[in-house]
Design an enzyme around this catalytic site. Structure first.
Site, PDB file in Angstrom:
ATOM      1  N   LYS A  99      -6.562   6.234   0.689  1.00 49.37           N
ATOM      2  CA  LYS A  99      -7.488   5.384  -0.052  1.00 49.37           C
ATOM      3  C   LYS A  99      -7.755   5.854  -1.482  1.00 49.37           C
ATOM      4  O   LYS A  99      -8.356   5.123  -2.260  1.00 49.37           O
ATOM      5  CB  LYS A  99      -8.791   5.257   0.722  1.00 49.37           C
TER       6      LYS A  99
ATOM      7  N   SER B 127      -5.272   7.484  13.377  1.00 53.46           N
ATOM      8  CA  SER B 127      -4.469   6.330  12.930  1.00 53.46           C
ATOM      9  C   SER B 127      -3.029   6.764  12.666  1.00 53.46           C
ATOM     10  O   SER B 127      -2.094   5.973  12.846  1.00 53.46           O
ATOM     11  CB  SER B 127      -5.090   5.663  11.696  1.00 53.46           C
TER      12      SER B 127
HETATM   13  N1  PMP Z   1      -6.151   5.033   8.649  1.00 52.27           N
HETATM   14  C1  PMP Z   1      -7.320   5.452   8.158  1.00 52.27           C
HETATM   15  C2  PMP Z   1      -7.838   6.785   8.605  1.00 52.27           C
HETATM   16  C3  PMP Z   1      -8.034   4.654   7.266  1.00 52.27           C
HETATM   17  O1  PMP Z   1      -9.224   5.074   6.785  1.00 52.27           O
HETATM   18  C4  PMP Z   1      -7.502   3.393   6.900  1.00 52.27           C
HETATM   19  C5  PMP Z   1      -8.300   2.497   5.995  1.00 52.27           C
HETATM   20  N2  PMP Z   1      -9.331   1.814   6.660  1.00 52.27           N
HETATM   21  C6  PMP Z   1      -6.286   2.981   7.448  1.00 52.27           C
HETATM   22  C7  PMP Z   1      -5.632   3.839   8.301  1.00 52.27           C
HETATM   23  C8  PMP Z   1      -5.698   1.622   7.187  1.00 52.27           C
HETATM   24  O2  PMP Z   1      -5.376   1.344   5.863  1.00 52.27           O
HETATM   25  P1  PMP Z   1      -5.488  -0.141   5.298  1.00 52.27           P
HETATM   26  O3  PMP Z   1      -6.952  -0.417   5.083  1.00 52.27           O
HETATM   27  O4  PMP Z   1      -4.719  -0.113   4.033  1.00 52.27           O
HETATM   28  O5  PMP Z   1      -4.931  -1.085   6.313  1.00 52.27           O
END
Ligand code: PMP
Length: 326
Positions: free
Chosen positions: A46, A274
């Protein structure tokens, strides 16, 4: 990131150019590569959108110098925006649902931001509403709104995607990535499809999340522990474009957890849930390519490991599945 060999003026210049590293649990002849986004200064993917959105919004006059950024966020976006806001002379306020990790909230505060919690039961929708109310009350305040701002997708189209294509000299067969806002996957998918329309694109969500309903999958809503991806209401995920996605895969907490622990033990990656989910899904796509069940323009799979496990130690990320989930 360590590839910068010259002195730099600002931490903002260290964002991006993260390493792409092979993941070793897949088939030998279909390599899976992961983009390690914890190498960014705020230790997550991010940071890219934090810098990109604020710089573009200042350039376009959507944000005034000295203004305030108010954003609903699970945490990583707050950290990315707080870093950029601090360096660009802006104030920042973040609205975070209570369930998200305390480490992230402490980091946002350390970076000079104000953090406001909303009840877990109100979900991300509650945080979004509160952020807009706050921005209305404050003078010269804007909500970049990562869930609907095309600059989120554009940040990945302009930075993450070309870095991957450069590293692999364009030989990308499939892209598999988790979707929170979906900015990461959409930016990569748009770039990939322009490069080669046959590139296979798979979105990843936790089991219990409802992204799959967008492609007509019949899903049962449920709770999940995986943090940063998934949605309980796809209507709030404006950036997700189903025409850019071949498949939406749901990964269980148990599979993501086993894989994030394996990634640390066997491959030295301190990555979070994630990333565990993305790794499992990428490996499954690679297995299908290797078995001849899936046609892709190249025999390679690329995924993204969005952040670091250190951010979730207080949540017992490396404890047993039962302890992590409790
Ligand atoms: N993994 C984590 C730990 C995140 O904080 C995010 C963002 N919410 C994502 C994956 C997914 O990224 P995106 O918002 O670009 O789909």
């Amino acid at each position: 990131m360590t590839t910068h060999e010259q002195p730099l003026e600002s931490v903002l210049e260290t964002i991006g150019q993260t390493p792409l590293v092979r993941v070793h649990n897949g088939p030998d002849d279909v390599p899976v590569y992961a983009k390690l986004e914890s190498f960014n200064p705020g230790a997550s993917v991010k940071d890219r959108i934090g810098r990109y959105m604020l710089e573009r919004m200042l350039e376009q006059g959507d944000l005034e110098p000295g203004g305030t950024v108010v954003e609903p966020t699970a945490g990583n976006t707050g950290i990315g925006l707080a870093i950029a806001a601090g360096q660009l002379g802006l104030e920042s306020v973040f609205v975070v649902p209570e369930r998200f990790s305390v480490e992230k909230q402490q980091l946002m505060s350390a970076l000079g931001a104000q953090v406001i919690n909303t009840p877990t039961a109100d979900g991300m929708g509650g945080a979004i509403d509160r952020a807009h109310d706050l921005a209305d009350e404050l003078e010269n305040a804007v909500v970049p709104q990562q869930f609907s701002n095309p600059l989120n997708t554009e940040a990945h189209y302009e930075t993450t995607a070309p870095e991957i294509y450069d590293a692999l000299e364009g030989e990308v067969g499939a892209i598999v990535a988790g979707c929170g806002t979906a900015g990461t996957l959409m930016g990569l998918a748009k770039y990939a499809r322009e490069h080669n329309p046959e590139t296979y694109i798979a979105a990843v969500e936790p089991k219990g999340s409802l992204y799959g309903t967008v492609l007509g999958d019949d899903l049962e809503e449920g709770d999940y522990k995986i943090e940063g991806i998934g949605t309980h209401d796809p209507a709030t995920n404006d950036l997700f474009d189903p025409s850019l996605v071949d498949e939406i895969t749901a990964i269980s907490d148990a599979d993501a957890h086993a894989e994030l622990r394996r990634l640390a033990r066997e491959e030295g990656h301190l990555v979070a849930s994630s990333a565990g989910a993305a790794s499992v899904a990428a490996n499954r796509v690679a297995e299908r390519i290797a078995a001849g069940d899936l046609e892709t323009p190249h025999d390679t799979v690329v995924t993204v490991f969005p952040d670091s496990s250190e951010r979730y130690l207080s949540k017992g990320i490396y404890r047993s599945l039962e302890e992590w989930e409790s």
